[in-house]
Design a protein around this motif. Structure first.
Motif, PDB file in Angstrom:
ATOM      1  N   HIS A  52       0.805  -1.212   0.000  1.00 51.21           N
ATOM      2  CA  HIS A  52       0.000   0.000   0.000  1.00 51.21           C
ATOM      3  C   HIS A  52       0.844   1.271   0.000  1.00 51.21           C
ATOM      4  CE1 HIS A  52      -3.593  -2.344   0.628  1.00 51.21           C
ATOM      5  NE2 HIS A  52      -3.005  -2.953   1.623  1.00 51.21           N
ATOM      6  N   THR A  53       2.003   1.236   0.650  1.00 50.17           N
ATOM      7  CA  THR A  53       2.765   2.457   0.856  1.00 50.17           C
ATOM      8  C   THR A  53       3.994   2.602  -0.040  1.00 50.17           C
ATOM      9  OG1 THR A  53       4.044   1.436   2.648  1.00 50.17           O
ATOM     10  CG2 THR A  53       2.010   2.614   3.259  1.00 50.17           C
ATOM     11  N   SER A  54       4.484   1.523  -0.620  1.00 52.93           N
ATOM     12  CA  SER A  54       5.667   1.607  -1.486  1.00 52.93           C
ATOM     13  C   SER A  54       5.464   2.571  -2.655  1.00 52.93           C
ATOM     14  CB  SER A  54       6.062   0.223  -1.995  1.00 52.93           C
ATOM     15  OG  SER A  54       6.506  -0.564  -0.921  1.00 52.93           O
ATOM     16  N   PRO A  55       4.290   2.587  -3.306  1.00 57.35           N
ATOM     17  CA  PRO A  55       4.098   3.577  -4.388  1.00 57.35           C
ATOM     18  C   PRO A  55       4.223   5.013  -3.899  1.00 57.35           C
ATOM     19  CG  PRO A  55       2.434   1.863  -4.530  1.00 57.35           C
ATOM     20  CD  PRO A  55       3.158   1.654  -3.225  1.00 57.35           C
ATOM     21  N   GLN A  56       3.824   5.268  -2.667  1.00 54.62           N
ATOM     22  CA  GLN A  56       3.941   6.607  -2.109  1.00 54.62           C
ATOM     23  C   GLN A  56       5.421   6.984  -1.964  1.00 54.62           C
ATOM     24  OE1 GLN A  56       1.943   7.045   1.664  1.00 54.62           O
ATOM     25  NE2 GLN A  56       2.623   9.147   1.918  1.00 54.62           N
ATOM     26  N   LEU A  57       6.242   6.048  -1.473  1.00 56.44           N
ATOM     27  CA  LEU A  57       7.682   6.309  -1.340  1.00 56.44           C
ATOM     28  C   LEU A  57       8.316   6.526  -2.709  1.00 56.44           C
ATOM     29  CD1 LEU A  57      10.284   6.457   0.358  1.00 56.44           C
ATOM     30  CD2 LEU A  57      10.474   3.977   0.068  1.00 56.44           C
ATOM     31  N   LEU A  58       7.999   5.654  -3.659  1.00 55.29           N
ATOM     32  CA  LEU A  58       8.557   5.788  -5.011  1.00 55.29           C
ATOM     33  C   LEU A  58       8.158   7.126  -5.644  1.00 55.29           C
ATOM     34  CD1 LEU A  58       8.045   2.166  -6.335  1.00 55.29           C
ATOM     35  CD2 LEU A  58      10.234   3.289  -5.881  1.00 55.29           C
ATOM     36  N   GLY A  59       6.911   7.508  -5.492  1.00 54.07           N
ATOM     37  CA  GLY A  59       6.444   8.780  -6.045  1.00 54.07           C
ATOM     38  C   GLY A  59       7.174   9.967  -5.432  1.00 54.07           C
ATOM     39  N   HIS A  60       7.385   9.907  -4.141  1.00 52.01           N
ATOM     40  CA  HIS A  60       8.094  10.996  -3.460  1.00 52.01           C
ATOM     41  C   HIS A  60       9.527  11.105  -3.970  1.00 52.01           C
ATOM     42  CE1 HIS A  60       8.944  13.800  -0.201  1.00 52.01           C
ATOM     43  NE2 HIS A  60      10.081  13.147  -0.027  1.00 52.01           N
ATOM     44  N   LEU A  61      10.194   9.975  -4.139  1.00 57.20           N
ATOM     45  CA  LEU A  61      11.590   9.992  -4.564  1.00 57.20           C
ATOM     46  C   LEU A  61      11.748  10.320  -6.046  1.00 57.20           C
ATOM     47  CD1 LEU A  61      12.973   7.048  -2.460  1.00 57.20           C
ATOM     48  CD2 LEU A  61      13.291   9.485  -2.091  1.00 57.20           C
ATOM     49  N   ARG A  62      10.682  10.206  -6.804  1.00 60.89           N
ATOM     50  CA  ARG A  62      10.721  10.594  -8.222  1.00 60.89           C
ATOM     51  C   ARG A  62      10.342  12.058  -8.415  1.00 60.89           C
ATOM     52  NH1 ARG A  62       7.668   5.219  -9.898  1.00 60.89           N
ATOM     53  NH2 ARG A  62       9.458   3.841 -10.069  1.00 60.89           N
ATOM     54  N   SER A  63       9.950  12.719  -7.328  1.00 65.63           N
ATOM     55  CA  SER A  63       9.582  14.125  -7.444  1.00 65.63           C
ATOM     56  C   SER A  63      10.821  14.964  -7.714  1.00 65.63           C
ATOM     57  CB  SER A  63       8.874  14.598  -6.163  1.00 65.63           C
ATOM     58  OG  SER A  63       9.804  14.654  -5.102  1.00 65.63           O
ATOM     59  N   LYS A  64      10.600  16.183  -8.079  1.00 62.88           N
ATOM     60  CA  LYS A  64      11.686  17.055  -8.506  1.00 62.88           C
ATOM     61  C   LYS A  64      12.736  17.258  -7.413  1.00 62.88           C
ATOM     62  CE  LYS A  64      12.314  21.367 -10.959  1.00 62.88           C
ATOM     63  NZ  LYS A  64      11.672  22.543 -11.477  1.00 62.88           N
ATOM     64  N   GLU A  65      12.305  17.400  -6.167  1.00 61.27           N
ATOM     65  CA  GLU A  65      13.237  17.731  -5.081  1.00 61.27           C
ATOM     66  C   GLU A  65      14.368  16.715  -4.922  1.00 61.27           C
ATOM     67  OE1 GLU A  65      13.244  17.993  -0.269  1.00 61.27           O
ATOM     68  OE2 GLU A  65      11.396  18.468  -1.297  1.00 61.27           O
ATOM     69  N   PRO A  66      14.094  15.444  -4.601  1.00 69.04           N
ATOM     70  CA  PRO A  66      15.209  14.514  -4.368  1.00 69.04           C
ATOM     71  C   PRO A  66      15.739  13.828  -5.621  1.00 69.04           C
ATOM     72  CG  PRO A  66      13.166  13.470  -3.730  1.00 69.04           C
ATOM     73  CD  PRO A  66      12.831  14.876  -4.184  1.00 69.04           C
ATOM     74  N   ARG A  67      15.132  14.099  -6.737  1.00 70.25           N
ATOM     75  CA  ARG A  67      15.438  13.330  -7.936  1.00 70.25           C
ATOM     76  C   ARG A  67      16.872  13.488  -8.439  1.00 70.25           C
ATOM     77  NH1 ARG A  67      11.590  13.477 -13.167  1.00 70.25           N
ATOM     78  NH2 ARG A  67      12.635  11.869 -14.342  1.00 70.25           N
ATOM     79  N   ARG A  68      17.437  14.674  -8.369  1.00 69.17           N
ATOM     80  CA  ARG A  68      18.742  14.921  -8.976  1.00 69.17           C
ATOM     81  C   ARG A  68      19.860  15.218  -7.977  1.00 69.17           C
ATOM     82  NH1 ARG A  68      19.693  12.701 -13.205  1.00 69.17           N
ATOM     83  NH2 ARG A  68      21.371  14.148 -13.568  1.00 69.17           N
ATOM     84  N   VAL A  69      19.600  15.191  -6.684  1.00 71.24           N
ATOM     85  CA  VAL A  69      20.687  15.436  -5.733  1.00 71.24           C
ATOM     86  C   VAL A  69      21.641  14.238  -5.751  1.00 71.24           C
ATOM     87  CG1 VAL A  69      19.362  16.982  -4.242  1.00 71.24           C
ATOM     88  CG2 VAL A  69      19.404  14.535  -3.763  1.00 71.24           C
ATOM     89  N   PRO A  70      22.927  14.465  -5.523  1.00 72.70           N
ATOM     90  CA  PRO A  70      23.907  13.371  -5.596  1.00 72.70           C
ATOM     91  C   PRO A  70      23.649  12.230  -4.610  1.00 72.70           C
ATOM     92  CG  PRO A  70      25.028  15.492  -5.667  1.00 72.70           C
ATOM     93  CD  PRO A  70      23.587  15.780  -5.376  1.00 72.70           C
ATOM     94  N   LEU A  71      23.133  12.555  -3.416  1.00 69.69           N
ATOM     95  CA  LEU A  71      22.922  11.530  -2.391  1.00 69.69           C
ATOM     96  C   LEU A  71      21.545  11.679  -1.772  1.00 69.69           C
ATOM     97  CD1 LEU A  71      23.941   9.282  -0.432  1.00 69.69           C
ATOM     98  CD2 LEU A  71      24.849  11.122   1.002  1.00 69.69           C
ATOM     99  N   VAL A  72      20.773  10.596  -1.779  1.00 73.53           N
ATOM    100  CA  VAL A  72      19.514  10.533  -1.044  1.00 73.53           C
ATOM    101  C   VAL A  72      19.711   9.544   0.097  1.00 73.53           C
ATOM    102  CG1 VAL A  72      17.106   9.759  -1.093  1.00 73.53           C
ATOM    103  CG2 VAL A  72      17.993  11.182  -2.938  1.00 73.53           C
ATOM    104  N   VAL A  73      19.408  10.009   1.308  1.00 75.61           N
ATOM    105  CA  VAL A  73      19.506   9.169   2.501  1.00 75.61           C
ATOM    106  C   VAL A  73      18.085   8.893   2.973  1.00 75.61           C
ATOM    107  CG1 VAL A  73      20.356   8.997   4.859  1.00 75.61           C
ATOM    108  CG2 VAL A  73      21.706  10.224   3.132  1.00 75.61           C
ATOM    109  N   LEU A  74      17.727   7.610   3.029  1.00 78.25           N
ATOM    110  CA  LEU A  74      16.426   7.222   3.578  1.00 78.25           C
ATOM    111  C   LEU A  74      16.624   6.886   5.047  1.00 78.25           C
ATOM    112  CD1 LEU A  74      14.857   4.895   0.851  1.00 78.25           C
ATOM    113  CD2 LEU A  74      14.442   7.317   1.262  1.00 78.25           C
ATOM    114  N   ASP A  75      16.023   7.673   5.910  1.00 80.92           N
ATOM    115  CA  ASP A  75      16.066   7.413   7.348  1.00 80.92           C
ATOM    116  C   ASP A  75      14.888   6.508   7.686  1.00 80.92           C
ATOM    117  OD1 ASP A  75      16.046   7.367  10.095  1.00 80.92           O
ATOM    118  OD2 ASP A  75      15.924   9.552  10.338  1.00 80.92           O
ATOM    119  N   LEU A  76      15.194   5.236   7.932  1.00 83.48           N
ATOM    120  CA  LEU A  76      14.155   4.230   8.167  1.00 83.48           C
ATOM    121  C   LEU A  76      13.989   3.910   9.648  1.00 83.48           C
ATOM    122  CD1 LEU A  76      15.188   1.866   5.234  1.00 83.48           C
ATOM    123  CD2 LEU A  76      13.405   3.621   5.237  1.00 83.48           C
TER     124      LEU A  76
END
Length: 149
Positions: A52-76
């Motif tokens: 149910h929630t994985s598409p929400q995470l994928l959509g967020h990470l495909r958004s403009k903000e985190p999409r092109r930064v060199p490093l994305v850190v997922l705090d789980l």
């Protein structure tokens, strides 16, 4: 003998989902909070990672903000449950970012999530760190140095 017209099923109600968007999974949602620094974005994930929630995470990470930064850190650190859909999302994000020369780091794995990642051997594939600070320190050191907790 009854000659009434055959019964027809009722017409479906108009959908609130835009055409072509497909149905959205129902169920719990994630709380996602991003903060961007120089050369990185930290995304704090709060809630279960599942079908149910994985598409929400994928959509967020495909958004403009985190999409092109060199490093994305997922705090789980606030994710207590992760099923195969969540694991698949991690792999998809990692693969996509790697193909573009960008990096991903996962931090703060809770015991149950770590166990699932160990069973699937994703601990040998995905860059894992104990804390966000560890991942950011690694990011400043450069991509050649790899340490896992």
């Amino acid at each position: 003998m009854d000659r009434s017209p055959p019964c027809r099923p009722p017409e479906p109600a108009a959908s609130a989902v835009p055409a072509g968007a497909g149905p959205l999974p129902s169920g719990p949602t994630l709380t996602l909070a991003s903060r961007t620094g120089e050369g990185h974005t930290v995304v704090a994930v709060d809630g279960p990672l599942d079908y149910h929630t994985s598409p929400q995470l994928l959509g967020h990470l495909r958004s403009k903000e985190p999409r092109r930064v060199p490093l994305v850190v997922l705090d789980l650190s606030r994710v207590a449950f992760c099923d195969s859909s969540g694991l698949g999302a991690f792999v998809e994000i990692f693969r996509h970012r790697s193909e573009e020369g960008l990096r991903l780091a996962l931090t703060g794995l809770q015991p149950e999530v770590r166990r699932v990642m160990e069973l699937t051997r994703l601990v040998d594939v995905l860059p894992l760190y104990a804390t966000v600070a560890d991942a950011l320190a690694e990011g400043r050191a450069g991509p050649d140095r790899v340490e896992r907790d």
